[in-house]
Design a protein around this motif. Structure first.
Motif, PDB file in Angstrom:
ATOM      1  N   VAL A 247       9.203  20.425 -30.438  1.00 20.11           N
ATOM      2  CA  VAL A 247       8.780  21.685 -31.061  1.00 20.11           C
ATOM      3  C   VAL A 247       8.131  21.471 -32.422  1.00 20.11           C
ATOM      4  CG1 VAL A 247      10.420  23.145 -29.856  1.00 20.11           C
ATOM      5  CG2 VAL A 247      11.110  22.020 -31.968  1.00 20.11           C
ATOM      6  N   PHE A 248       8.271  20.288 -33.026  1.00 18.48           N
ATOM      7  CA  PHE A 248       7.629  19.992 -34.302  1.00 18.48           C
ATOM      8  C   PHE A 248       6.536  18.929 -34.147  1.00 18.48           C
ATOM      9  CE2 PHE A 248      11.862  21.562 -35.470  1.00 18.48           C
ATOM     10  CZ  PHE A 248      11.522  22.554 -36.370  1.00 18.48           C
ATOM     11  N   LEU A 249       6.047  18.780 -32.946  1.00 17.57           N
ATOM     12  CA  LEU A 249       5.087  17.713 -32.658  1.00 17.57           C
ATOM     13  C   LEU A 249       3.801  17.845 -33.465  1.00 17.57           C
ATOM     14  CD1 LEU A 249       4.104  15.317 -30.897  1.00 17.57           C
ATOM     15  CD2 LEU A 249       3.273  17.032 -29.275  1.00 17.57           C
ATOM     16  N   ASP A 256      -8.097  14.870 -33.887  1.00 15.36           N
ATOM     17  CA  ASP A 256      -8.654  14.738 -32.545  1.00 15.36           C
ATOM     18  C   ASP A 256      -7.490  14.695 -31.556  1.00 15.36           C
ATOM     19  OD1 ASP A 256      -9.845  14.126 -30.175  1.00 15.36           O
ATOM     20  OD2 ASP A 256     -10.855  12.299 -30.870  1.00 15.36           O
ATOM     21  N   LYS A 257      -7.263  15.803 -30.885  1.00 11.51           N
ATOM     22  CA  LYS A 257      -6.091  15.936 -30.014  1.00 11.51           C
ATOM     23  C   LYS A 257      -6.130  14.985 -28.817  1.00 11.51           C
ATOM     24  CE  LYS A 257      -4.138  19.289 -32.341  1.00 11.51           C
ATOM     25  NZ  LYS A 257      -5.170  19.538 -33.363  1.00 11.51           N
ATOM     26  N   ASP A 258      -7.285  14.413 -28.550  1.00 12.41           N
ATOM     27  CA  ASP A 258      -7.401  13.497 -27.415  1.00 12.41           C
ATOM     28  C   ASP A 258      -7.392  12.034 -27.852  1.00 12.41           C
ATOM     29  OD1 ASP A 258      -7.566  15.529 -25.485  1.00 12.41           O
ATOM     30  OD2 ASP A 258      -9.689  15.841 -25.948  1.00 12.41           O
ATOM     31  N   TRP A 282       2.455  19.070 -25.930  1.00 16.21           N
ATOM     32  CA  TRP A 282       3.472  18.017 -25.825  1.00 16.21           C
ATOM     33  C   TRP A 282       3.148  17.084 -24.659  1.00 16.21           C
ATOM     34  CZ3 TRP A 282       6.827  15.154 -28.064  1.00 16.21           C
ATOM     35  CH2 TRP A 282       7.813  14.480 -27.335  1.00 16.21           C
ATOM     36  N   LYS A 283       2.814  17.665 -23.545  1.00 17.90           N
ATOM     37  CA  LYS A 283       2.497  16.847 -22.376  1.00 17.90           C
ATOM     38  C   LYS A 283       1.293  15.948 -22.650  1.00 17.90           C
ATOM     39  CE  LYS A 283       1.342  17.128 -17.457  1.00 17.90           C
ATOM     40  NZ  LYS A 283       1.158  18.012 -16.282  1.00 17.90           N
ATOM     41  N   CYS A 317       3.850  10.584 -16.889  1.00 19.78           N
ATOM     42  CA  CYS A 317       3.125  10.048 -18.055  1.00 19.78           C
ATOM     43  C   CYS A 317       3.545   8.646 -18.469  1.00 19.78           C
ATOM     44  CB  CYS A 317       3.312  10.985 -19.248  1.00 19.78           C
ATOM     45  SG  CYS A 317       2.730  12.667 -18.967  1.00 19.78           S
ATOM     46  N   CYS A 318       4.711   8.166 -18.069  1.00 21.61           N
ATOM     47  CA  CYS A 318       5.233   6.893 -18.580  1.00 21.61           C
ATOM     48  C   CYS A 318       5.474   5.926 -17.425  1.00 21.61           C
ATOM     49  CB  CYS A 318       6.530   7.120 -19.367  1.00 21.61           C
ATOM     50  SG  CYS A 318       6.365   8.306 -20.717  1.00 21.61           S
ATOM     51  N   SER A 319       4.411   5.394 -16.902  1.00 16.58           N
ATOM     52  CA  SER A 319       4.530   4.536 -15.721  1.00 16.58           C
ATOM     53  C   SER A 319       5.184   3.193 -16.013  1.00 16.58           C
ATOM     54  CB  SER A 319       3.142   4.300 -15.109  1.00 16.58           C
ATOM     55  OG  SER A 319       2.271   3.692 -16.053  1.00 16.58           O
TER      56      SER A 319
END
Length: 423
Positions: A247-249, A256-258, A282-283, A317-319
């Motif tokens: 929630v505080f990310l 640049d969000k990407d 978050w994702k 997301c975390c392979s």
């Protein structure tokens, strides 16, 4: 009577380098004075912190005994006395600053005592701490040009706004300006006072070699800038472990969000606090920054029914995830038929409820009986007394119950020391 014996000539005439080696072996605390020691503990951070402080205090007592033997040992061992500095009271700040301002007798490789200090722990609880005390702490930090590990647990300023809870800027700037390049670990996860975002970003920009960051919440700063005017998150090429709250990310997102500003990240610790926070931001962060993460510590404070959502996110997301540690409110939050990320081989479980009743353990073993994980090899109960609690609760039926479970699973259930629970 002088506590330092003048009879130094009665000691064996070993080379100073040998004495230094002996003193180092006698006072070293593996993993606590550098970032190159054993892997971090899987226990919750408050328990780890208490254990670390106990070990550091024991090392300090040993070092003090060494320097009191004779003048020669005093001169040689002073560097070990100040390798780690632990501050637990406001009253100790002034004497510490006075000691650091003196030159050690016989020091050949340094100017001031603080040159030797690699770790600073400030853990002041339940004391009135004035603004002048924080200014003195900043002056002390400036005596440490080679700090590698800093942990802060600070009380609030008197009359400070209970929402701001901002760590005074001089303390953060002293870290950035005095020991930024040498800083490897910064931890204020247990502190009431925390840096504001702008101050933290300045510290991160100065600490280019930072490996571990535990500052899940930034304090709101008075007159916070708009997102477009805020200092950007620096690219942290050495950062391997970070602690966050979903929630505080936004405090840790680059403009640049990407973009991935944590390319070396291998361990993620995060808190799930009500309400659930599974939005795109978050994702997207987990997808971009955590693709190579091998270890996740999840502090799960929600209802157990939503745990699968977290596991699904990690699966997607975390392979590379291998180690998963989950801190639960109680064993009853671990629901049946959970599906772990397929790459996970180690699952650590910790319940915040001690001395759980029998039906809690029954639900725990039911959940483990039905859990799915194609590569899961080990489930470890992380309480020091979990195994004993299970044995006391189950009594003579423990062996039969565990035998029924283990006959249908392919992983081992262990106690906190890695021993089979059945032993």
């Amino acid at each position: 009577m002088n506590s330092i014996s003048p009879n130094a000539h009665t000691l064996p005439h070993f080379p100073p380098e040998l004495w230094l080696r002996i003193f180092n072996l006698a006072t070293d605390v593996p993993g606590l004075l550098s970032c190159d020691g054993p892997a971090p503990s899987d226990l919750p951070r408050p328990l780890v912190k208490a254990q670390e402080q106990r070990l550091l205090k024991e090392s300090l007592i040993t070092t003090k005994n060494i320097i009191l033997v004779c003048k020669t040992w005093h001169a040689l061992a002073t560097e070990f006395l100040y390798r780690s500095v632990l501050v637990t009271s406001v009253a100790s700040l002034s004497p510490l600053f006075a000691a650091l301002d003196r030159r050690p007798s016989g020091a050949a490789r340094s100017g001031l005592i603080g040159w030797w200090t690699r770790r600073l722990d400030v853990s002041i609880q339940d004391e009135r701490c004035e603004a002048s005390d924080y200014a003195l702490l900043a002056d002390i930090i400036r005596q440490f040009p080679n700090l590698s590990i800093v942990t802060l647990s600070m009380p609030m300023l008197p009359y400070n706004d209970c929402w701001l809870r901002q760590l005074p800027k001089p303390v953060v700037m002293a870290l950035a300006e005095s020991c930024g390049p040498s800083l490897r670990v910064f931890d204020c996860s247990e502190s009431i006072l925390r840096p504001c975002r702008e101050d933290l970003m300045q510290l991160l920009a100065a600490a280019s070699n930072l490996s571990v960051l535990r500052c899940p919440i930034c304090s709101p700063g008075a007159g916070d800038k708009s997102p477009s005017a805020r200092r950007d998150v620096p690219v942290m090429t050495e950062l391997q472990s970070v602690s966050l709250m979903s929630v505080f990310l936004r405090d840790f997102l680059p403009s640049d969000k990407d973009a991935n500003h944590f390319p070396a990240l291998r361990q993620l610790t995060y808190d799930c606090i009500p309400p659930p926070f599974h939005d795109y931001t978050w994702k997207n962060f987990v997808k971009l920054s955590c693709a190579n993460v091998t270890s996740v510590h999840l502090d799960f404070s929600l209802q157990g029914d939503s745990l699968q959502k977290e596991l699904d996110l990690l699966t997607e997301c975390c392979s590379s995830l291998n180690d998963l540690v989950i801190y639960l409110r109680s064993w009853t939050e671990l629901k049946p038929n959970l599906i772990l990320p397929p790459s996970v081989s180690y699952l650590g479980l910790h319940s915040k409820l001690l001395k759980a009743p029998a039906f809690h353990f029954q639900q725990l073993f039911t959940a483990l009986h039905t859990i799915s994980g194609s590569k899961l090899k080990t489930v470890r109960l992380l309480h020091a007394d979990a195994a004993e609690d299970v044995r006391e609760t189950y009594g003579s039926s423990l062996a039969n119950d565990l035998a029924d479970i283990t006959s249908c699973i392919t992983f081992c259930i262990e106690d906190y020391e890695g021993r089979p629970l059945l032993v």
